[in-house]
Design a protein around this motif. Sequence first.
Motif, PDB file in Angstrom:
ATOM      1  N   ILE A 129      46.836 -31.941   0.940  1.00  0.00           N
ATOM      2  CA  ILE A 129      46.078 -31.064   1.992  1.00  0.00           C
ATOM      3  C   ILE A 129      47.541 -30.361   2.465  1.00  0.00           C
ATOM      4  CG2 ILE A 129      45.595 -31.219   4.372  1.00  0.00           C
ATOM      5  CD1 ILE A 129      43.415 -33.489   3.583  1.00  0.00           C
ATOM      6  N   GLU A 130      48.752 -30.636   3.124  1.00  0.00           N
ATOM      7  CA  GLU A 130      49.883 -29.542   3.482  1.00  0.00           C
ATOM      8  C   GLU A 130      49.905 -28.831   2.944  1.00  0.00           C
ATOM      9  OE1 GLU A 130      52.413 -29.057   5.341  1.00  0.00           O
ATOM     10  OE2 GLU A 130      51.493 -30.090   6.361  1.00  0.00           O
ATOM     11  N   ASP A 131      49.915 -29.326   0.893  1.00  0.00           N
ATOM     12  CA  ASP A 131      50.280 -27.877  -0.026  1.00  0.00           C
ATOM     13  C   ASP A 131      49.322 -26.754   0.718  1.00  0.00           C
ATOM     14  OD1 ASP A 131      52.058 -28.957  -1.464  1.00  0.00           O
ATOM     15  OD2 ASP A 131      50.471 -30.248  -3.008  1.00  0.00           O
ATOM     16  N   MET A 132      47.374 -27.553   0.613  1.00  0.00           N
ATOM     17  CA  MET A 132      46.711 -26.474   0.826  1.00  0.00           C
ATOM     18  C   MET A 132      47.451 -25.487   2.514  1.00  0.00           C
ATOM     19  SD  MET A 132      43.439 -27.698   0.071  1.00  0.00           S
ATOM     20  CE  MET A 132      42.829 -29.340   1.458  1.00  0.00           C
ATOM     21  N   ILE A 133      47.707 -25.955   3.100  1.00  0.00           N
ATOM     22  CA  ILE A 133      47.894 -25.375   4.695  1.00  0.00           C
ATOM     23  C   ILE A 133      49.334 -24.642   4.879  1.00  0.00           C
ATOM     24  CG2 ILE A 133      49.293 -25.899   6.863  1.00  0.00           C
ATOM     25  CD1 ILE A 133      47.471 -28.816   6.509  1.00  0.00           C
ATOM     26  N   GLN A 134      50.229 -25.561   3.349  1.00  0.00           N
ATOM     27  CA  GLN A 134      51.865 -24.323   2.866  1.00  0.00           C
ATOM     28  C   GLN A 134      51.509 -23.085   2.216  1.00  0.00           C
ATOM     29  OE1 GLN A 134      54.518 -24.765   4.409  1.00  0.00           O
ATOM     30  NE2 GLN A 134      53.561 -26.380   5.136  1.00  0.00           N
ATOM     31  N   GLY A 135      49.969 -22.936   1.807  1.00  0.00           N
ATOM     32  CA  GLY A 135      49.570 -22.192   0.386  1.00  0.00           C
ATOM     33  C   GLY A 135      49.265 -21.011   1.585  1.00  0.00           C
ATOM     34  N   ILE A 136      48.004 -20.995   2.844  1.00  0.00           N
ATOM     35  CA  ILE A 136      48.039 -20.854   3.937  1.00  0.00           C
ATOM     36  C   ILE A 136      48.728 -19.606   4.272  1.00  0.00           C
ATOM     37  CG2 ILE A 136      47.531 -20.071   5.771  1.00  0.00           C
ATOM     38  CD1 ILE A 136      45.139 -21.915   5.029  1.00  0.00           C
ATOM     39  N   GLN A 137      50.243 -20.210   4.454  1.00  0.00           N
ATOM     40  CA  GLN A 137      51.554 -20.146   5.286  1.00  0.00           C
ATOM     41  C   GLN A 137      51.863 -19.154   4.858  1.00  0.00           C
ATOM     42  OE1 GLN A 137      52.169 -19.581   8.550  1.00  0.00           O
ATOM     43  NE2 GLN A 137      53.324 -18.358   8.012  1.00  0.00           N
TER      44      GLN A 137
ATOM     45  N   ILE B 254      39.920 -23.680  -0.649  1.00  0.00           N
ATOM     46  CA  ILE B 254      40.663 -23.175   0.554  1.00  0.00           C
ATOM     47  C   ILE B 254      41.616 -21.905   0.608  1.00  0.00           C
ATOM     48  CG2 ILE B 254      42.994 -23.684   2.197  1.00  0.00           C
ATOM     49  CD1 ILE B 254      40.103 -24.721   2.773  1.00  0.00           C
ATOM     50  N   ASP B 255      41.711 -22.507  -1.324  1.00  0.00           N
ATOM     51  CA  ASP B 255      42.741 -20.966  -1.562  1.00  0.00           C
ATOM     52  C   ASP B 255      41.860 -20.094  -1.977  1.00  0.00           C
ATOM     53  OD1 ASP B 255      44.485 -23.161  -2.287  1.00  0.00           O
ATOM     54  OD2 ASP B 255      43.961 -23.087  -4.590  1.00  0.00           O
ATOM     55  N   ALA B 256      41.374 -20.249  -2.378  1.00  0.00           N
ATOM     56  CA  ALA B 256      39.411 -18.512  -2.429  1.00  0.00           C
ATOM     57  C   ALA B 256      39.077 -18.085  -0.972  1.00  0.00           C
ATOM     58  CB  ALA B 256      38.498 -19.399  -3.096  1.00  0.00           C
ATOM     59  N   PHE B 257      38.943 -19.389   0.506  1.00  0.00           N
ATOM     60  CA  PHE B 257      38.741 -18.758   1.074  1.00  0.00           C
ATOM     61  C   PHE B 257      40.326 -17.633   1.805  1.00  0.00           C
ATOM     62  CE2 PHE B 257      39.721 -19.268   5.756  1.00  0.00           C
ATOM     63  CZ  PHE B 257      39.171 -18.491   6.410  1.00  0.00           C
ATOM     64  N   ALA B 258      40.967 -18.036   1.603  1.00  0.00           N
ATOM     65  CA  ALA B 258      42.247 -17.677   2.477  1.00  0.00           C
ATOM     66  C   ALA B 258      43.182 -16.333   1.448  1.00  0.00           C
ATOM     67  CB  ALA B 258      43.301 -18.518   1.814  1.00  0.00           C
ATOM     68  N   LEU B 259      42.385 -16.744   0.331  1.00  0.00           N
ATOM     69  CA  LEU B 259      43.096 -15.003  -0.483  1.00  0.00           C
ATOM     70  C   LEU B 259      42.303 -14.165  -0.431  1.00  0.00           C
ATOM     71  CD1 LEU B 259      43.740 -16.821  -3.631  1.00  0.00           C
ATOM     72  CD2 LEU B 259      45.110 -14.936  -2.758  1.00  0.00           C
ATOM     73  N   ALA B 260      40.392 -14.411  -0.071  1.00  0.00           N
ATOM     74  CA  ALA B 260      39.271 -13.460   0.423  1.00  0.00           C
ATOM     75  C   ALA B 260      40.191 -12.909   1.459  1.00  0.00           C
ATOM     76  CB  ALA B 260      38.268 -14.348   0.398  1.00  0.00           C
ATOM     77  N   LEU B 261      40.150 -14.198   2.874  1.00  0.00           N
ATOM     78  CA  LEU B 261      40.419 -13.180   3.844  1.00  0.00           C
ATOM     79  C   LEU B 261      41.305 -12.203   4.081  1.00  0.00           C
ATOM     80  CD1 LEU B 261      39.984 -15.256   6.983  1.00  0.00           C
ATOM     81  CD2 LEU B 261      41.613 -13.525   6.887  1.00  0.00           C
ATOM     82  N   LYS B 262      42.600 -12.244   3.310  1.00  0.00           N
ATOM     83  CA  LYS B 262      43.655 -11.813   3.438  1.00  0.00           C
ATOM     84  C   LYS B 262      43.194 -10.022   2.987  1.00  0.00           C
ATOM     85  CE  LYS B 262      47.605 -10.658   4.655  1.00  0.00           C
ATOM     86  NZ  LYS B 262      49.200 -11.559   4.940  1.00  0.00           N
ATOM     87  N   SER B 263      43.052 -10.960   1.993  1.00  0.00           N
ATOM     88  CA  SER B 263      42.273  -9.214   0.777  1.00  0.00           C
ATOM     89  C   SER B 263      41.227  -8.217   1.775  1.00  0.00           C
ATOM     90  CB  SER B 263      42.328  -9.526  -0.294  1.00  0.00           C
ATOM     91  OG  SER B 263      41.007 -10.561  -0.407  1.00  0.00           O
ATOM     92  N   GLY B 264      40.585  -8.767   2.830  1.00  0.00           N
ATOM     93  CA  GLY B 264      39.213  -8.353   3.251  1.00  0.00           C
ATOM     94  C   GLY B 264      38.337  -8.556   3.198  1.00  0.00           C
ATOM     95  N   ASN B 265      38.029  -9.482   2.231  1.00  0.00           N
ATOM     96  CA  ASN B 265      36.198 -10.128   0.897  1.00  0.00           C
ATOM     97  C   ASN B 265      35.918 -10.678   2.084  1.00  0.00           C
ATOM     98  OD1 ASN B 265      36.975  -8.155  -0.729  1.00  0.00           O
ATOM     99  ND2 ASN B 265      38.445  -9.524  -1.037  1.00  0.00           N
ATOM    100  N   CYS B 266      34.351 -11.026   1.738  1.00  0.00           N
ATOM    101  CA  CYS B 266      34.374 -12.320   2.351  1.00  0.00           C
ATOM    102  C   CYS B 266      33.752 -13.269   0.952  1.00  0.00           C
ATOM    103  CB  CYS B 266      32.696 -12.134   2.423  1.00  0.00           C
ATOM    104  SG  CYS B 266      32.419 -11.670   4.483  1.00  0.00           S
ATOM    105  N   ILE B 267      33.590 -14.598   1.294  1.00  0.00           N
ATOM    106  CA  ILE B 267      33.525 -15.805   0.368  1.00  0.00           C
ATOM    107  C   ILE B 267      32.868 -16.209  -0.154  1.00  0.00           C
ATOM    108  CG2 ILE B 267      35.054 -16.965   1.196  1.00  0.00           C
ATOM    109  CD1 ILE B 267      35.441 -16.419  -2.263  1.00  0.00           C
ATOM    110  N   LEU B 268      31.510 -16.751  -0.999  1.00  0.00           N
ATOM    111  CA  LEU B 268      30.382 -17.230  -1.513  1.00  0.00           C
ATOM    112  C   LEU B 268      30.814 -18.354  -2.040  1.00  0.00           C
ATOM    113  CD1 LEU B 268      27.495 -18.290  -1.145  1.00  0.00           C
ATOM    114  CD2 LEU B 268      27.203 -16.632  -2.460  1.00  0.00           C
ATOM    115  N   LEU B 269      30.791 -19.833  -1.815  1.00  0.00           N
ATOM    116  CA  LEU B 269      31.289 -20.680  -2.755  1.00  0.00           C
ATOM    117  C   LEU B 269      30.637 -21.902  -3.273  1.00  0.00           C
ATOM    118  CD1 LEU B 269      34.564 -21.483  -0.002  1.00  0.00           C
ATOM    119  CD2 LEU B 269      35.115 -21.188  -1.652  1.00  0.00           C
TER     120      LEU B 269
END
Length: 413
Positions: free
Chosen positions: A75-83, A129-144
């Motif tokens: 979970i910490e890795d996911m948080i650091q990935g977001i950062q 989390i990876d997919a959501f974070a990348l999608a948000l920063k690139s301006g895309n909505c994400i369907l999981l």
Amino acid sequence: MSSLIIQCKKLRDAAKVLGIADTKTKNKALANVAKRLRIHQEYIMQENEKDVFNARKAGIKESLIDRLRLDENRIEDMIQGIQKIIDLRDPIWNSDRVWTLENGLTISKMTVPLGVIGIIYESRPNVTIDAFALALKSGNCILLRGSSTSIHSNRALVYAVKEGLKESGLPEEIIGFIDDVDRSVVMEMLTLNEYIDLIIPRGGKELIQFVIENATVPTIETGVGNCHIYIDERANLKKALRIVENAKIQRPGVCNACETILIHEQVASEFLPQLYKQFDGIVDIMGCEKTRGIITVKTAEEQDWMEEYLDYKVAIKVVQNIQEAILHIDRYGTKHSEAIVTESLENANLFLRQIDAAAVYVNASTRFTDGGQFGFGAEMGISTQKIHARGPIGLEELVTSKYTIMGNGQIRE
């Protein structure tokens, strides 16, 4: 109207808001989500335990359960990935090409979001989390759409994401989650061209093939990882042993783990006994006839050269030269990650130039083929195709372009 279409309509509407959001707003939303992951850590791990328990009860092998498991470190890795994603340059509304024509028109090639991205994935709840974070920063909505094996984990993670979004000023609808594990919902998702701009399958061979064969929505093919390491006649064998051990044993249930080891015949008699000692009691070995003439292992059948084991298993072949190694990889490889261990610059360059794969290594483990390791913060998957995106799919692969043309009354004659 199905519940999926209703959800996709909301995603499409939210994409209009997210697509023009500034960097500060997107980064604030990501920071809030990271905070919520930490706050809800215990709840997420409790829900994940339900998935792990069910997977073990269903007889899923431990190497695959390892991909499913979440703990404090992951979970910490996911948080650091977001950062890391927060720290990366915003990929939207940038231009690397602006030019003015003789008639005075100024043309700019600008980066813009794709719109709505769908991702279908197995196990590995960190992908949520990876997919959501990348999608948000690139301006895309994400369907999981995750798998039934990780349903409790994914629900908990999406809950944390939505809690973070509530504090951000961005609509919660920028993330969609398919809670229904029925396969018919996937079939519907694959044909929603009106609402979804891109679908990325991330999982085993069967899932990827199913998506490719049935989708009318454009897809990025993420590949199965039948990865090879070739030990050259000019290899440093101490270095080779460490690389092979890492690539096979560290996390065998992932797509960048090594599945086949190719060894030059001039070093086989020295290297194989060392490798056998290192793998003894840990890795199940299948070997060619020459391999079995040096160490006592099972016979490698034709299918073994094609296998993505995702387990403590490996196939070993002794080859005459680098050309035979390259031919073997060309025949059985999946264009994911391939490596050579050598001190010969000539052989290293030959391998780099001739191997057709998304990632090709010299004197390093294949385990580095990963968006986080490449400095992307995270990844949507590893693309093994050659159009649009190849290798780890990060921010730069989640944008498209539009041409903006500035004029002053020009007309075409």
